[in-house]
Structures are given as structure tokens and as C-alpha cells.
Design a protein around this motif. Structure first.
Motif, PDB file in Angstrom:
ATOM      1  N   CYS A 187       5.305  -3.896   2.505  1.00  0.00           N
ATOM      2  CA  CYS A 187       6.472  -4.779   2.355  1.00  0.00           C
ATOM      3  C   CYS A 187       7.510  -4.515   3.448  1.00  0.00           C
ATOM      4  O   CYS A 187       8.226  -5.424   3.864  1.00  0.00           O
ATOM      5  N   THR A 188       7.580  -3.273   3.938  1.00  0.00           N
ATOM      6  CA  THR A 188       8.459  -2.942   5.059  1.00  0.00           C
ATOM      7  C   THR A 188       7.728  -1.953   5.961  1.00  0.00           C
ATOM      8  O   THR A 188       6.778  -1.280   5.535  1.00  0.00           O
ATOM      9  N   GLU A 189       8.166  -1.843   7.173  1.00  0.00           N
ATOM     10  CA  GLU A 189       7.485  -0.976   8.141  1.00  0.00           C
ATOM     11  C   GLU A 189       7.436   0.474   7.683  1.00  0.00           C
ATOM     12  O   GLU A 189       6.436   1.167   7.894  1.00  0.00           O
ATOM     13  N   LYS A 190       8.496   0.932   7.027  1.00  0.00           N
ATOM     14  CA  LYS A 190       8.529   2.337   6.618  1.00  0.00           C
ATOM     15  C   LYS A 190       7.489   2.661   5.547  1.00  0.00           C
ATOM     16  O   LYS A 190       7.112   3.821   5.381  1.00  0.00           O
TER      17      LYS A 190
ATOM     18  N   LYS B 126       5.278 -10.821  -2.039  1.00  0.00           N
ATOM     19  CA  LYS B 126       5.410 -12.276  -2.089  1.00  0.00           C
ATOM     20  C   LYS B 126       4.633 -12.933  -0.954  1.00  0.00           C
ATOM     21  O   LYS B 126       4.394 -14.129  -0.966  1.00  0.00           O
ATOM     22  N   SER B 127       4.252 -12.125   0.042  1.00  0.00           N
ATOM     23  CA  SER B 127       3.456 -12.633   1.156  1.00  0.00           C
ATOM     24  C   SER B 127       2.718 -11.469   1.797  1.00  0.00           C
ATOM     25  O   SER B 127       2.978 -10.307   1.474  1.00  0.00           O
ATOM     26  N   LEU B 128       1.806 -11.777   2.684  1.00  0.00           N
ATOM     27  CA  LEU B 128       1.046 -10.753   3.413  1.00  0.00           C
ATOM     28  C   LEU B 128       1.519 -10.692   4.857  1.00  0.00           C
ATOM     29  O   LEU B 128       0.743 -10.471   5.789  1.00  0.00           O
ATOM     30  N   GLU B 129       2.813 -10.842   5.040  1.00  0.00           N
ATOM     31  CA  GLU B 129       3.396 -10.946   6.375  1.00  0.00           C
ATOM     32  C   GLU B 129       3.285  -9.651   7.165  1.00  0.00           C
ATOM     33  O   GLU B 129       3.039  -9.665   8.381  1.00  0.00           O
ATOM     34  N   PHE B 130       3.476  -8.501   6.496  1.00  0.00           N
ATOM     35  CA  PHE B 130       3.471  -7.225   7.204  1.00  0.00           C
ATOM     36  C   PHE B 130       2.236  -6.414   6.831  1.00  0.00           C
ATOM     37  O   PHE B 130       1.752  -6.486   5.705  1.00  0.00           O
TER      38      PHE B 130
ATOM     39  N   ILE C  56       0.814  -1.199   0.000  1.00  0.00           N
ATOM     40  CA  ILE C  56       0.000   0.000   0.000  1.00  0.00           C
ATOM     41  C   ILE C  56       0.858   1.264   0.000  1.00  0.00           C
ATOM     42  O   ILE C  56       0.382   2.357  -0.289  1.00  0.00           O
ATOM     43  N   GLY C  57       2.149   1.086   0.305  1.00  0.00           N
ATOM     44  CA  GLY C  57       3.050   2.228   0.339  1.00  0.00           C
ATOM     45  C   GLY C  57       3.805   2.442  -0.949  1.00  0.00           C
ATOM     46  O   GLY C  57       3.563   3.395  -1.686  1.00  0.00           O
ATOM     47  N   CYS C  58       4.701   1.497  -1.287  1.00  0.00           N
ATOM     48  CA  CYS C  58       5.551   1.659  -2.470  1.00  0.00           C
ATOM     49  C   CYS C  58       4.950   1.022  -3.719  1.00  0.00           C
ATOM     50  O   CYS C  58       5.483   1.189  -4.814  1.00  0.00           O
ATOM     51  N   CYS C  59       3.850   0.274  -3.567  1.00  0.00           N
ATOM     52  CA  CYS C  59       3.116  -0.356  -4.676  1.00  0.00           C
ATOM     53  C   CYS C  59       3.850  -1.524  -5.321  1.00  0.00           C
ATOM     54  O   CYS C  59       3.421  -2.022  -6.363  1.00  0.00           O
TER      55      CYS C  59
END
Length: 502
Positions: free
Chosen positions: A91-94, A77-81, A70-73
Motif C-alpha cells: 500500500c506504501t513504499e515503506k 483498494k488497488s494494485l498500484e504499488f 504484503i507488508g502491513c496486511c
């Protein structure tokens, strides 16, 4: 070497109101053919970054179904975060703090209880981009009006497949997310149409749909005088002049890929951009004497006459017959397309140098040697010789090196006509030419069959090609690393070689 920065006003100083745009280098004009378009306000040198624009709005591809951050588009590969506030995947917290999501959107998602699909494949991800754009209507009226100034061609789109995709997106937003009272189906159709007609696909895997209103005013031409590159550092779009652009000339980009034949380009432009291209190249059946679309006549008495489309003779019928200019035999457009499709399908399966070289021999009876299908195979061979396993640059035989140089020169001759100046394709071929020339020069020097003076002169020409390729690479973010490597390594080695011959 290095990028030439535009002397135009910085982005924040650009005059842009009431559909008027102006910088020191560009000005907006109107035409009954183009509508609004940008033209050169003063003479522009090739290799100049003439326009830099930040996206008005961007998000995951609208009709794409792949799970996206939702951030970098980027594709996930997963819905882990997930975002801590709205639970949409990241994909990452930031990425939950990214500019496109962390503002009003994230709060809106949480307040309206808009939940992610929870699966890897869903149109919900693309629907987020439509909703992100709809939020402009509520919170940023000036940007919304700027967005609405772009063409959507919905009257044409109603009869095409994507219209049903629009309806699916509308159902997600209005019914699944319970936002029907806020946003109309018409607004959603308009947004989908504007993205389809004007959107730029960015990101490493073209996963981001972006709107750049100013860049959208640049008109189309199948031999463009400019091109655009994504600046991966700040996400802006940079428009670069590929050739010198004289004062008052329109700035043009190719909305399709200019290294395809006219019939393929025209049909794609008609299908995706809703206009029938009638540029000088499209109106020339021989595409400026390149024969980039020319088929060879199958009439046994004709001896391979040139078969070209009659639609280039001032006709607007996209399905017009093709005609042999030697024996006048007529071919149906569908039959020509079947030939092209057949060879394209074969070309897509080719992997090795030997397979590609065999293909060039096999297609000689049906396709002109400069036809875009063998041309693209030749282009790939320019890269394969010197890089593929078994054909490493320093392992190639003398004949392989000569073949690489021959192919590069053939390809460059076409590029100089159809994709001239500072295009990335041309920069890549210039780089490969100098690599082959330097290798041949070393072999000739070792053989003692040529004087050092002549070899040195040859290497000086190679250095000029290398410098031009570096200047081109420096304009494009994906190629910039290769350019930097060429400056510090390849160029240094070549200059040392030249000095050693004094």
C-alpha cells in the motif's frame, strides 16, 4: 488514572522453554481440562497490563480473498504499488521493508518466482500467510516448534468446510508455486488448523491473522477476568486484567463475544474452537439471573413464563429442548433458534432511534427484556441518544435525557455481571452515564428545584464514573484518543462546573 504497567519481567526476560512460561505475575500450569494454562503467580489488580507479546508470525487472513498489502496486511483498494524485489502488492513504499516481509520471505519469493495473482480477489493472499509460517520450518526451527505446540484439531476439522479451503491453499503452494517438494500437505493442514483454533484477528478491519503462543495459553471463560488489546504502535498484544485476579486463579479471556446468549456462544465455540463450554455461566440457564438468553413462553395460559434451555441442567446435548419453567411447555432448540434469528435479522436493519425504540416494544412478547438482542439494541441507544442527528447531547429534551440515563443504567447492570470491571463496553457506558447525569444536573440547576449542595454531590459521582471510564479507555488503543479528549476537555469542564457550585 492511566495504565497500570505490570511489574512482571520484560518480554526479553520472560522464562519460556520446554513449554514453561513464567513472569513475576504469571506462571504456566497444566490441567486435565484446560491443558496448559496461565494463572496468577501473585495477586493482580484490575487494570494491569499483565502480559505483552509480539506475534510469532502474522499475515493476511488465511481464507480471506481480498487483496492485501504484503507488508502491513491491510486491504488494498488497488494494485498500484508493488514490492521492488518480489512484485507482490503493497500500500506504501515503506511496507516492502516491513519486518514480516523484507527478510527471508521477499528473497524467497523472488528466487522461486512466486508471483502475485494480479487480481483483487484471490486466495493467494491468504496462502502467503501459510507460506510465511512454513518458512519458519526451514529458517527458524525454535519458532516452528513453538508454533507446533499449539492445538490444530485436525481430526475434527476433516469433516468441516474449512478442510476443503485447506486443500485449496495446499494446491496454491504445492502446485501453483511449485513448492511441493519442500512442503507437505499435512504441514499445510496443521498450519491452517492452528490459525483457525488459536489465531487472533487484528488490524482495523480484522485483516491480520496473528499467532501469539503465550496468549494462546490463556483459557476461556464466558465471564472473563482479562481481555486483550492490540497496541497499534508496535503491533504487540497486551493482556489486561479486567477485575482483580487472586493468586493461583486462572487468567481467562472470552474466545467469543461475551455479550451474546449462551446457545449462540456455545455453538460458535464448538464450531470454531472445537470444545463444548461448560463454564459456570453456560451451566446456568438464567446466566447469573440476567435472563440474557431467556425467551418468553407463547402459551396463552402461561402469561410469559421464562423459557430456558434444558442443556444447562448438566446436559451436553447442544440441541437439547428448551422448557418453560412456569408451565413446563417444551420447545425444540431449532424453534428457539428460529425466533432468535428472526429478531436478530430485524435488529440488524434498525437505523434510527425511533426504529430501535419501536423494536424494544415489539419484541416484549417474545424476548425477555434482558435478552441479548434487546440488550444490544439498548446498548446502541445509549450511544444514539446524545450523538445521532436530532439527538445531539445539547439538543435533547429532558425526557430524552432521562431515557438515555435509564437505558445506560439498565445496560450497566447487565455488564457488571457478564462483562465486569475494565471491559471497553463497560467503560463506554460509564462515559455515557456521566454525560447524561451532567446534562440533567445543568437542567435541574437552571430550574432551581434542587440545592447546589445536592447537585454538587451528584456531579462528584459523575466525576468518579468519568475517571473510571478514562482509566478503561487508556488501556485500549482504539479508545485511547477518546480517553485523552475526555481528560483535557470533558473532565476539565466537569471539574469547573463542580467548583462553580461551591
Amino acid at each position: 488514572m492511566g495504565r497500570k504497567r505490570s511489574k512482571g519481567k520484560a518480554k526479553n526476560d520472560v522464562v519460556f522453554s520446554d513449554n514453561i512460561f513464567e513472569t513475576d505475575l504469571l506462571v504456566c500450569d497444566r490441567s486435565p481440562v484446560y491443558g496448559r494454562f496461565l494463572k496468577a503467580k501473585s495477586n493482580i489488580q484490575k487494570g494491569t497490563i499483565i502480559l505483552t507479546e509480539k506475534s510469532l508470525v502474522a499475515g493476511p487472513k488465511i481464507f480471506g480473498k481480498m487483496a492485501s498489502c504484503i507488508g502491513c496486511c491491510s486491504h488494498l483498494k488497488s494494485l498500484e504499488f508493488a514490492c521492488n524485489t518480489c512484485s507482490w502488492p503493497i500500500c506504501t513504499e515503506k511496507c516492502q521493508y516491513s519486518e514480516g516481509h523484507s527478510g527471508l520471505e521477499c528473497k524467497f519469493f523472488a528466487e522461486k518466482n512466486i508471483k502475485p495473482p494480479g487480481v483483487m480477489n484471490s486466495m493467494d493472499y491468504g496462502a502467503v500467510t501459510v507460506l510465511r509460517t512454513l518458512l519458519l520450518k526451514i529458517n527458524q526451527s525454535v519458532d516452528w516448534e513453538k508454533f507446533l505446540s499449539l492445538e490444530h484439531h485436525n481430526e475434527d476439522r476433516k469433516t468441516l468446510p474449512h478442510w476443503s479451503d485447506d486443500l485449496s491453499v495446499a494446491k496454491i503452494i504445492r502446485e501453483q508455486w511449485n513448492l511441493g517438494e519442500l512442503f507437505s500437505e499435512e504441514d499445510i493442514h496443521i498450519i491452517c488448523g492452528i490459525y483457525e483454533v488459536n489465531g487472533f484477528e487484528l488490524g482495523v478491519f480484522n485483516s491480520i491473522a496473528s499467532i501469539f503462543p503465550t496468549c494462546s495459553m490463556i483459557t476461556h471463560n464466558c465471564v472473563p477476568n482479562a481481555g486483550h488489546f492490540e497496541n497499534m504502535t508496535d503491533g504487540t498484544l497486551e493482556v489486561v486484567s479486567f477485575v482483580d485476579i487472586p493468586r493461583n486463579a486462572p487468567v481467562t479471556m472470552c474466545y467469543d463475544w461475551c455479550l451474546k446468549g449462551t446457545d449462540v456462544r456455545r455453538r460458535h465455540l464448538l464450531k470454531s474452537k472445537y470444545f463444548y463450554c461448560s463454564c459456570a455461566r453456560c451451566n446456568d440457564p438464567y446466566e447469573f439471573n440476567t435472563n440474557f438468553s431467556t425467551i418468553l413462553c407463547s402459551n396463552t395460559d402461561c402469561r410469559n413464563g421464562s423459557v430456558v434451555s434444558t442443556k444447562c441442567d448438566g446436559l451436553t446435548n447442544i440441541d437439547a429442548d428448551w422448557k418453560c419453567r412456569k408451565c413446563s411447555k417444551l420447545y425444540k432448540a431449532a424453534d428457539i433458534r428460529a425466533i432468535v434469528d428472526r429478531y436478530e435479522n430485524i435488529a440488524e436493519t434498525l437505523e434510527t432511534v425511533k426504529d430501535k425504540e419501536k423494536f424494544l416494544l415489539d419484541c416484549r412478547t417474545a424476548l425477555h427484556p434482558n435478552h441479548f438482542i434487546p440488550f444490544l439494541i439498548k446498548f446502541s441507544l445509549c450511544m444514539a441518544y446524545g450523538h445521532d442527528p436530532g439527538y445531539n447531547l445539547h439538543e435533547m429534551s429532558q425526557s430524552d435525557t432521562h431515557r438515555k440515563l435509564e437505558l445506560c443504567q439498565e445496560v450497566l447492570k447487565i455488564l457488571d455481571v457478564l462483562s465486569p470491571g475494565y471491559s471497553t463496553s463497560r467503560g463506554s457506558i460509564l462515559y455515557e452515564i456521566q454525560a447524561a447525569e451532567v446534562l440533567l444536573s445543568r437542567n435541574i440547576l437552571e430550574s432551581g428545584k434542587c440545592s447546589k449542595t445536592l447537585i454538587r454531590k451528584r456531579l462528584q459521582n459523575s466525576l468518579e464514573k468519568l475517571d473510571e471510564s478514562i482509566a478503561i479507555f487508556d488501556l485500549s488503543f482504539p479508545m485511547r484518543m477518546l480517553g485523552e479528549s475526555a481528560k483535557t476537555s470533558t473532565r476539565f469542564e466537569l471539574i469547573s462546573f463542580i467548583k462553580a457550585l461551591k
